[in-house]
Design a protein around this motif. Structure first.
Motif, PDB file in Angstrom:
ATOM      1  N   CYS A 118     -11.391 -14.999  -8.421  1.00  0.00           N
ATOM      2  CA  CYS A 118     -12.742 -15.012  -7.870  1.00  0.00           C
ATOM      3  C   CYS A 118     -13.614 -13.819  -8.275  1.00  0.00           C
ATOM      4  O   CYS A 118     -12.892 -12.986  -8.814  1.00  0.00           O
ATOM      5  CB  CYS A 118     -12.733 -15.097  -6.590  1.00  0.00           C
ATOM      6  N   ASP A 119     -14.946 -14.072  -8.277  1.00  0.00           N
ATOM      7  CA  ASP A 119     -15.741 -12.702  -8.624  1.00  0.00           C
ATOM      8  C   ASP A 119     -15.762 -11.669  -7.852  1.00  0.00           C
ATOM      9  O   ASP A 119     -15.876 -10.709  -8.206  1.00  0.00           O
ATOM     10  CB  ASP A 119     -17.291 -13.407  -8.766  1.00  0.00           C
ATOM     11  N   ILE A 120     -15.564 -11.901  -6.511  1.00  0.00           N
ATOM     12  CA  ILE A 120     -15.728 -10.993  -5.605  1.00  0.00           C
ATOM     13  C   ILE A 120     -14.363 -11.132  -4.418  1.00  0.00           C
ATOM     14  O   ILE A 120     -14.322 -12.151  -4.138  1.00  0.00           O
ATOM     15  CB  ILE A 120     -17.164 -10.889  -4.827  1.00  0.00           C
ATOM     16  N   LEU A 121     -13.813  -9.883  -4.298  1.00  0.00           N
ATOM     17  CA  LEU A 121     -12.710  -9.787  -3.221  1.00  0.00           C
ATOM     18  C   LEU A 121     -13.279  -9.201  -2.298  1.00  0.00           C
ATOM     19  O   LEU A 121     -13.405  -7.886  -2.197  1.00  0.00           O
ATOM     20  CB  LEU A 121     -11.328  -9.558  -3.810  1.00  0.00           C
ATOM     21  N   VAL A 122     -13.412  -9.529  -0.950  1.00  0.00           N
ATOM     22  CA  VAL A 122     -13.472  -9.103   0.247  1.00  0.00           C
ATOM     23  C   VAL A 122     -12.138  -9.097   0.898  1.00  0.00           C
ATOM     24  O   VAL A 122     -11.451 -10.166   1.324  1.00  0.00           O
ATOM     25  CB  VAL A 122     -14.360  -9.811   1.246  1.00  0.00           C
ATOM     26  N   ALA A 123     -11.624  -7.876   1.516  1.00  0.00           N
ATOM     27  CA  ALA A 123     -10.224  -8.043   2.250  1.00  0.00           C
ATOM     28  C   ALA A 123     -10.466  -7.032   3.343  1.00  0.00           C
ATOM     29  O   ALA A 123     -10.918  -5.867   3.380  1.00  0.00           O
ATOM     30  CB  ALA A 123      -9.133  -7.471   1.175  1.00  0.00           C
ATOM     31  N   GLU A 124      -9.452  -7.277   4.435  1.00  0.00           N
ATOM     32  CA  GLU A 124      -9.457  -6.614   5.419  1.00  0.00           C
ATOM     33  C   GLU A 124      -8.753  -5.408   5.334  1.00  0.00           C
ATOM     34  O   GLU A 124      -7.378  -5.688   4.763  1.00  0.00           O
ATOM     35  CB  GLU A 124      -8.878  -7.496   6.950  1.00  0.00           C
ATOM     36  N   GLU A 125      -8.742  -4.363   5.862  1.00  0.00           N
ATOM     37  CA  GLU A 125      -7.992  -3.245   5.513  1.00  0.00           C
ATOM     38  C   GLU A 125      -6.188  -3.338   5.846  1.00  0.00           C
ATOM     39  O   GLU A 125      -5.621  -2.429   5.229  1.00  0.00           O
ATOM     40  CB  GLU A 125      -8.545  -2.012   6.450  1.00  0.00           C
ATOM     41  N   ASP A 126      -5.857  -4.340   7.005  1.00  0.00           N
ATOM     42  CA  ASP A 126      -4.646  -4.351   7.071  1.00  0.00           C
ATOM     43  C   ASP A 126      -3.959  -5.373   6.271  1.00  0.00           C
ATOM     44  O   ASP A 126      -2.914  -5.845   6.613  1.00  0.00           O
ATOM     45  CB  ASP A 126      -4.353  -4.454   8.798  1.00  0.00           C
ATOM     46  N   SER A 127      -4.976  -6.095   5.488  1.00  0.00           N
ATOM     47  CA  SER A 127      -4.062  -7.207   4.523  1.00  0.00           C
ATOM     48  C   SER A 127      -3.245  -6.692   3.543  1.00  0.00           C
ATOM     49  O   SER A 127      -3.307  -5.275   3.279  1.00  0.00           O
ATOM     50  CB  SER A 127      -5.414  -8.218   4.045  1.00  0.00           C
ATOM     51  N   LYS A 128      -2.241  -7.483   3.055  1.00  0.00           N
ATOM     52  CA  LYS A 128      -1.318  -7.078   2.087  1.00  0.00           C
ATOM     53  C   LYS A 128      -1.399  -8.072   0.733  1.00  0.00           C
ATOM     54  O   LYS A 128      -1.849  -9.229   0.932  1.00  0.00           O
ATOM     55  CB  LYS A 128       0.112  -7.441   2.523  1.00  0.00           C
ATOM     56  N   LEU A 129      -1.294  -7.471  -0.566  1.00  0.00           N
ATOM     57  CA  LEU A 129      -1.540  -8.249  -1.651  1.00  0.00           C
ATOM     58  C   LEU A 129      -0.432  -8.064  -2.796  1.00  0.00           C
ATOM     59  O   LEU A 129       0.172  -6.848  -2.691  1.00  0.00           O
ATOM     60  CB  LEU A 129      -2.902  -7.828  -2.187  1.00  0.00           C
ATOM     61  N   ALA A 130       0.154  -9.055  -3.018  1.00  0.00           N
ATOM     62  CA  ALA A 130       1.228  -8.905  -3.954  1.00  0.00           C
ATOM     63  C   ALA A 130       1.490  -9.994  -4.978  1.00  0.00           C
ATOM     64  O   ALA A 130       1.409 -11.128  -4.868  1.00  0.00           O
ATOM     65  CB  ALA A 130       2.508  -8.977  -3.071  1.00  0.00           C
ATOM     66  N   MET A 131       1.563  -9.464  -6.293  1.00  0.00           N
ATOM     67  CA  MET A 131       1.954 -10.166  -7.243  1.00  0.00           C
ATOM     68  C   MET A 131       3.478 -10.341  -7.538  1.00  0.00           C
ATOM     69  O   MET A 131       4.167  -9.775  -8.396  1.00  0.00           O
ATOM     70  CB  MET A 131       1.124  -9.726  -8.569  1.00  0.00           C
TER      71      MET A 131
END
Length: 259
Positions: A118-131
């Protein structure tokens, strides 16, 4: 129309919701095909100028449906699955809309690739991201290699892919993987505000610039998606992948052999 996703359109804004909340929006072959179909529908919809992508329930997406991968009753056809993934990633990248990923809970594996497309990523502060494909002996797919390299460069992309670490949203933002951090529970509202504000700008010019930049990268993305597909099919036949998914299901640490 769709079984695993919802697509709504209103006032030049489309909202696509990943809708398998009981399994944390894990993507099975049906969802992958439906995502590709939905993006292809949007590609020809000139009335829509912004697309929001979000997840129903507690999280954005846990990634590919690992349990479905080893289901003896209805195993996923990897060749067919990779065709769906290739189609959804390419079409998402070339969409004639400004695309916004709305991240809460977690975005992992293919879910993270989808968000990064996506062009823009909006994320909540307590979210987790993992490749975190490496944890089950696989390579990133869904254009993960391409999208990571676009955002953080080849060297950092390799570190992230090889490490497979789970990042908190603040770390991801510092690394350039998230564009806007918002408090817990606020991602949907914040993304809607971004979408509305975009509609009051010369958004047609923004979309034209996106097209120029993304079309110039089309061949590279297509090549990456082909290599990802070939590699993923090969990795699915390795002992390390089998050990990785067994360990995941059995909730234990995997023991890899390098084969």
């Amino acid at each position: 129309m769709f079984q695993t996703i919802e697509l709504t359109k209103e006032n030049r804004i489309a909202t696509l919701t990943l809708n398998r909340p009981s399994v944390m929006n894990a993507m099975d072959d049906v969802m992958m095909k439906e995502l590709a179909d939905a993006f292809e529908e949007l590609k020809s919809d000139q009335a829509i100028q912004v697309l929001l992508i979000k997840g129903a329930g507690r999280t954005f997406s846990a990634g590919g449906d690992i349990k479905k991968m080893i289901d003896p009753e209805s195993p996923m056809d990897m060749g067919e699955v990779m065709q769906h993934i290739t189609r959804l990633a390419k079409t998402l990248y070339l969409l004639p809309q400004i695309t916004i990923a709305v991240i809460h809970g977690s975005a992992a594996g293919l879910g993270f690739s989808l968000a990064l497309g996506c062009d823009i990523l909006v994320a909540e502060e307590d979210s987790k991201l993992a490749m975190n494909f490496i944890g089950i002996g696989l390579v990133p797919d869904g254009g993960g290699h391409f999208f990571l390299k676009e955002r953080i460069g080849t060297t950092n992309a390799k570190k992230m892919i090889w490490g497979g670490e789970v990042l908190d949203a603040k770390t991801a933002k510092a690394a350039g993987l998230v564009d806007e951090l918002v408090p817990s529970g606020q991602a949907e509202l914040a993304a809607s505000q971004v979408a509305t504000s975009l509609l009051s700008t010369p958004i047609a010019a923004m979309i034209a610039s996106k097209r120029i930049l993304h079309e110039s990268k089309r061949e590279e993305l297509e090549h990456v998606l082909q290599l990802e597909s070939e590699s993923q099919i090969a990795m699915r036949n390795t002992a390390d992948h089998l050990e990785g998914i067994r360990a995941f299901v059995e909730k234990r640490q995997p023991v890899f052999s390098g084969h």
